[in-house]
Structure formats: structure tokens, C-alpha cells
Write a protein that holds these residues in place. Structure first.
Motif, PDB file in Angstrom:
ATOM      1  N   VAL A 100      15.301  55.809  24.208  1.00  0.00           N
ATOM      2  CA  VAL A 100      15.419  55.618  25.663  1.00  0.00           C
ATOM      3  C   VAL A 100      14.563  56.644  26.393  1.00  0.00           C
ATOM      4  N   ARG A 101      14.662  57.877  25.977  1.00  0.00           N
ATOM      5  CA  ARG A 101      13.883  58.930  26.627  1.00  0.00           C
ATOM      6  C   ARG A 101      12.383  58.714  26.438  1.00  0.00           C
ATOM      7  N   GLU A 102      12.003  58.247  25.245  1.00  0.00           N
ATOM      8  CA  GLU A 102      10.595  57.987  24.981  1.00  0.00           C
ATOM      9  C   GLU A 102      10.070  56.864  25.883  1.00  0.00           C
ATOM     10  N   ALA A 103      10.862  55.802  26.035  1.00  0.00           N
ATOM     11  CA  ALA A 103      10.447  54.686  26.885  1.00  0.00           C
ATOM     12  C   ALA A 103      10.353  55.107  28.344  1.00  0.00           C
ATOM     13  N   LEU A 104      11.313  55.903  28.795  1.00  0.00           N
ATOM     14  CA  LEU A 104      11.282  56.370  30.181  1.00  0.00           C
ATOM     15  C   LEU A 104      10.167  57.387  30.400  1.00  0.00           C
ATOM     16  N   ARG A 105       9.850  58.153  29.370  1.00  0.00           N
ATOM     17  CA  ARG A 105       8.725  59.094  29.469  1.00  0.00           C
ATOM     18  C   ARG A 105       7.414  58.324  29.621  1.00  0.00           C
ATOM     19  N   PHE A 106       7.321  57.186  28.950  1.00  0.00           N
ATOM     20  CA  PHE A 106       6.123  56.358  29.026  1.00  0.00           C
ATOM     21  C   PHE A 106       5.880  55.901  30.466  1.00  0.00           C
ATOM     22  N   GLU A 108       7.122  57.506  33.036  1.00  0.00           N
ATOM     23  CA  GLU A 108       7.241  58.729  33.834  1.00  0.00           C
ATOM     24  C   GLU A 108       8.490  58.740  34.711  1.00  0.00           C
ATOM     25  N   LEU A 109       9.625  58.355  34.089  1.00  0.00           N
ATOM     26  CA  LEU A 109      10.895  58.325  34.828  1.00  0.00           C
ATOM     27  C   LEU A 109      12.045  58.918  34.011  1.00  0.00           C
ATOM     28  N   GLU A 110      11.728  59.837  33.107  1.00  0.00           N
ATOM     29  CA  GLU A 110      12.787  60.406  32.277  1.00  0.00           C
ATOM     30  C   GLU A 110      13.847  61.121  33.118  1.00  0.00           C
ATOM     31  N   HIS A 111      13.452  61.600  34.289  1.00  0.00           N
ATOM     32  CA  HIS A 111      14.392  62.337  35.146  1.00  0.00           C
ATOM     33  C   HIS A 111      15.430  61.428  35.812  1.00  0.00           C
ATOM     34  N   THR A 112      15.292  60.102  35.656  1.00  0.00           N
ATOM     35  CA  THR A 112      16.222  59.180  36.325  1.00  0.00           C
ATOM     36  C   THR A 112      17.337  58.694  35.400  1.00  0.00           C
ATOM     37  N   LEU A 113      17.470  59.268  34.227  1.00  0.00           N
ATOM     38  CA  LEU A 113      18.398  58.788  33.197  1.00  0.00           C
ATOM     39  C   LEU A 113      19.775  58.395  33.723  1.00  0.00           C
ATOM     40  N   ASP A 114      20.367  59.223  34.539  1.00  0.00           N
ATOM     41  CA  ASP A 114      21.753  59.008  34.949  1.00  0.00           C
ATOM     42  C   ASP A 114      21.894  58.464  36.369  1.00  0.00           C
ATOM     43  N   ALA A 131      10.314  49.889  30.946  1.00  0.00           N
ATOM     44  CA  ALA A 131      10.869  50.731  29.879  1.00  0.00           C
ATOM     45  C   ALA A 131      11.869  49.947  29.037  1.00  0.00           C
ATOM     46  N   ARG A 132      12.706  49.159  29.696  1.00  0.00           N
ATOM     47  CA  ARG A 132      13.686  48.337  28.965  1.00  0.00           C
ATOM     48  C   ARG A 132      12.982  47.314  28.074  1.00  0.00           C
ATOM     49  N   GLN A 137       9.663  48.199  21.003  1.00  0.00           N
ATOM     50  CA  GLN A 137       8.280  48.149  20.514  1.00  0.00           C
ATOM     51  C   GLN A 137       7.881  46.711  20.175  1.00  0.00           C
ATOM     52  N   PRO A 138       7.947  45.830  21.179  1.00  0.00           N
ATOM     53  CA  PRO A 138       7.740  44.398  20.937  1.00  0.00           C
ATOM     54  C   PRO A 138       6.300  44.062  20.550  1.00  0.00           C
TER      55      PRO A 138
END
Length: 242
Positions: A100-106, A108-114, A131-132, A137-138
Motif C-alpha cells: 500500500v505504501r509503495e503504491a501511494l508513494r508511486f 506521491e500520496l503516502e502522507h494521506t494513508l489515514d 494506486a488502488r 502490479q497488473p
């Protein structure tokens, strides 16, 4: 009467006026709708003949970015992005959290997790939707109007992410769009990993892996390269591009 191929690693932008069948093609590809006639083969599977229980594993190799994101309002960003994995595994564990963190990092939204979707801007929600879609990795990504109802600056951010997925991971993609500018940006730019942003292809450069499909009244009237589209003498295409 619609027939086309999407080769591995290529991106096709699918155009057409409202009601021409663009979103229907995505639903047919996912097996959500059955065609009246003909065959649809996705990743070697003929989805028109597959029973529902066999479609689910096949869909596991696809990623879908829905119109207007279609995030679950009651779930956090973390839970939205992890949804498919937690449904499959029945638990949210450290491995899923890392993905999840890797996808959100891609995006650039890792800071929005919660955060919840209601706490995000429209562009941020669209990036969470991407990210979802990519967390598994489709092998094939389907985008249904990913820049719809977004302002031009935010639209460019989304196009850049589509390009990043194309150029970094070589993911095969079918992009339904209403914005010619977005598709031409995809066709004339490349993602610079060192600079972490898209840059114009030097000279009169055109990305060879990006091409165009145009639907009109339920028929495919164009399937070809950027240069072929721009140089077409077809009256409808000339009006469409003007």
C-alpha cells in the motif's frame, strides 16, 4: 463490429463522442457485460466464454481506474488501496501495508494513508484510485476517463502518472479519454526517472508505444499512430481534431 488488438507493453487512447461505447468496451473487457456476438480475448482468456467464477482470477491481473475514482467513502485511503488484497487474504498484514505504501508513494500520496476520501481533493482521489489499480502490479490497466472533471493542471498530474506507469513498468494500458490534449501529451512526452517528471520527446518525437482508437456511432473508425491520426483526411476525424 469493433475489432482491435492491444499488444503487450503498448498504450492506446480511446476516443469518441458521448454514448459511442467507450466505457462499454472496458466493461466488456472485464467480463462485466457479455457481447451480443463476437469474441473478446484478454491476456489469452476468451472472456465471452468464461463462467463468473473463472473471471475473478483473470481480473486479478487487471487494474481498473473508474470514472470519478469510485472510492469507498467509509474507508480510509489505506483501506481503499488495500481493498483487493485484504479481500483475497482476509487480513491486513505487514506485507500488504508495504505494498500500500509503495503504491501511494508511486502517486506521491503516502502522507494521506489515514485520511478519508472526503478529506481529499478531486485530483488526489483520482491518484488514490490509480494506486488502488496498480497495487496488484497488473498486466493490463484500464482507465475510464481518468482526467474527467479535473482542471488542466491536475489533469496533467494524472497524465504524468499514466505515463510513469507506461515508461517505468511498461504496463499495457487502454485509456478512455475525452481530452485530446491528454492523449497527445502521452504521445509526445516521456517520463524522466532521474528528474521524476515528464519531458517532451526531443525533436518531433512521438512515443512509438502509444496509439489511438476512435469510435463513432458504435463503429471503430480509426486505429493507428499519432502521425496517422493527425494526417487523416477522414471528415469526422478532421472535425474531431479541430
Amino acid at each position: 463490429g469493433v475489432s482491435f488488438r492491444l499488444p503487450f507493453g503498448e498504450t492506446k487512447a480511446l476516443f469518441g463522442v458521448a454514448g459511442s461505447g467507450k466505457s462499454t468496451i472496458l466493461k466488456l473487457s472485464l467480463g462485466l457485460l457479455k457481447p451480443d456476438s463476437g469474441r473478446i480475448t484478454v491476456l489469452g482468456n476468451e472472456v465471452t466464454e468464461m463462467p463468473e467464477e473463472d473471471l475473478f482470477p483473470m481480473r486479478g491481473h487487471l487494474g481498473m481506474v473508474f470514472q470519478e475514482s469510485a472510492l469507498f467513502d467509509s474507508l480510509t485511503v489505506r483501506e481503499n488501496v488495500a481493498y483487493r488484497l485484504t479481500e483475497e487474504h482476509g487480513i491486513y498484514d505487514d506485507e500488504i501495508d508495504g505494498r500500500v505504501r509503495e503504491a501511494l508513494r508511486f502517486v506521491e500520496l503516502e502522507h494521506t494513508l489515514d485520511l478519508f476520501p472526503s478529506e481529499l481533493s478531486g485530483g488526489m482521489r483520482r491518484r488514490v484510485a490509480i494506486a488502488r489499480a496498480i497495487i496488484t502490479q497488473p498486466e493490463l490497466l484500464l482507465y475510464d476517463a481518468p482526467t474527467g472533471f479535473l482542471d488542466p493542471i491536475t489533469s496533467n498530474t494524472i497524465v504524468e502518472l499514466i505515463m510513469k506507469q507506461r515508461d517505468v513498468y511498461k504496463t499495457t494500458s487502454l485509456v478512455v479519454t475525452h481530452r485530446l490534449q491528454d492523449a497527445f501529451t502521452l504521445a509526445t512526452h516521456t517520463f524522466d526517472r532521474a528528474e521524476n517528471h515528464m519531458t517532451p520527446i526531443p525533436g518531433d518525437g512521438i512515443d512509438p508505444s502509444t496509439s489511438f482508437l476512435v469510435l463513432n456511432e458504435g463503429r471503430l473508425i480509426f486505429d493507428g499512430s499519432t502521425r496517422e491520426l493527425v494526417g487523416s483526411d477522414d471528415p469526422f476525424l478532421k472535425e474531431f481534431l479541430s
